[in-house]
Design a protein around this motif. Sequence first.
Motif, PDB file in Angstrom:
ATOM      1  N   UNK A  97       0.864  -1.184   0.000  1.00  0.00           N
ATOM      2  CA  UNK A  97       0.000   0.000   0.000  1.00  0.00           C
ATOM      3  C   UNK A  97       0.896   1.227   0.000  1.00  0.00           C
ATOM      4  N   UNK A  98       0.435   2.293  -0.638  1.00  0.00           N
ATOM      5  CA  UNK A  98       1.258   3.491  -0.818  1.00  0.00           C
ATOM      6  C   UNK A  98       1.139   4.407   0.386  1.00  0.00           C
ATOM      7  N   UNK A  99       2.285   4.796   0.960  1.00  0.00           N
ATOM      8  CA  UNK A  99       2.314   5.611   2.172  1.00  0.00           C
ATOM      9  C   UNK A  99       2.337   7.110   1.882  1.00  0.00           C
ATOM     10  N   UNK A 100       2.186   7.501   0.621  1.00  0.00           N
ATOM     11  CA  UNK A 100       2.176   8.914   0.259  1.00  0.00           C
ATOM     12  C   UNK A 100       1.474   9.104  -1.066  1.00  0.00           C
ATOM     13  N   UNK A 101       1.793  10.193  -1.744  1.00  0.00           N
ATOM     14  CA  UNK A 101       1.314  10.406  -3.111  1.00  0.00           C
ATOM     15  C   UNK A 101       2.534  10.641  -3.992  1.00  0.00           C
ATOM     16  N   UNK A 102       2.405  10.321  -5.258  1.00  0.00           N
ATOM     17  CA  UNK A 102       3.464  10.580  -6.235  1.00  0.00           C
ATOM     18  C   UNK A 102       2.969  11.637  -7.201  1.00  0.00           C
ATOM     19  N   UNK A 103       3.846  12.603  -7.490  1.00  0.00           N
ATOM     20  CA  UNK A 103       3.516  13.720  -8.360  1.00  0.00           C
ATOM     21  C   UNK A 103       4.531  13.766  -9.494  1.00  0.00           C
TER      22      UNK A 103
END
Length: 171
Positions: free
Chosen positions: A53-59
């Motif tokens: 599961x992703x612990x942040x966001x990617x931009x």
Amino acid sequence: APMWRGETDERHLTPQSVKNIYTELSNVLFGKRLRMTAGYLHDQSYRNGIGIWHSGIDMQASAGTNVKTVENGKVTWTWSSASAGSFIAVKDSAGREWVYGHLQDHQGFKVGQSINAGQVIGRIGNQSGAHHLHMEVRTSRIYGNKTVKSDIAGYTMSPLQAFWDLQNESR
């Protein structure tokens, strides 16, 4: 960005108010709105593609793009590897740790150094084709298993929620 098996475009499900917060966050970080390529925690496509599961966001951003801080605070840690690039964490006055990841280098920042909101903290790197900023907000130093949603929820929060909170704390 390539789509993973079973991934669908669900941007139309995001309320306009959340899109507005994301746009404001992107404007603070980059001076313009850039595309989000991975969402926080409940992004099933990230789980399907990466296995956690992703612990942040990617931009998404081009290599060399300047990244500015969103908060005043102090550098709490730095880390780097050849494959992931550099990561810098800045703790704000509320105790949240803002993690800026996949940068080219640490820009000379040292643990304990004060940072001002709007200060350039780094440039997007080019590690393993990662042309994005990984933005994570940690609320605890106790880390869990990234294959368990509740563990991640216990030590992080949505960067969009943290940014909204930061904007509204002084009002």
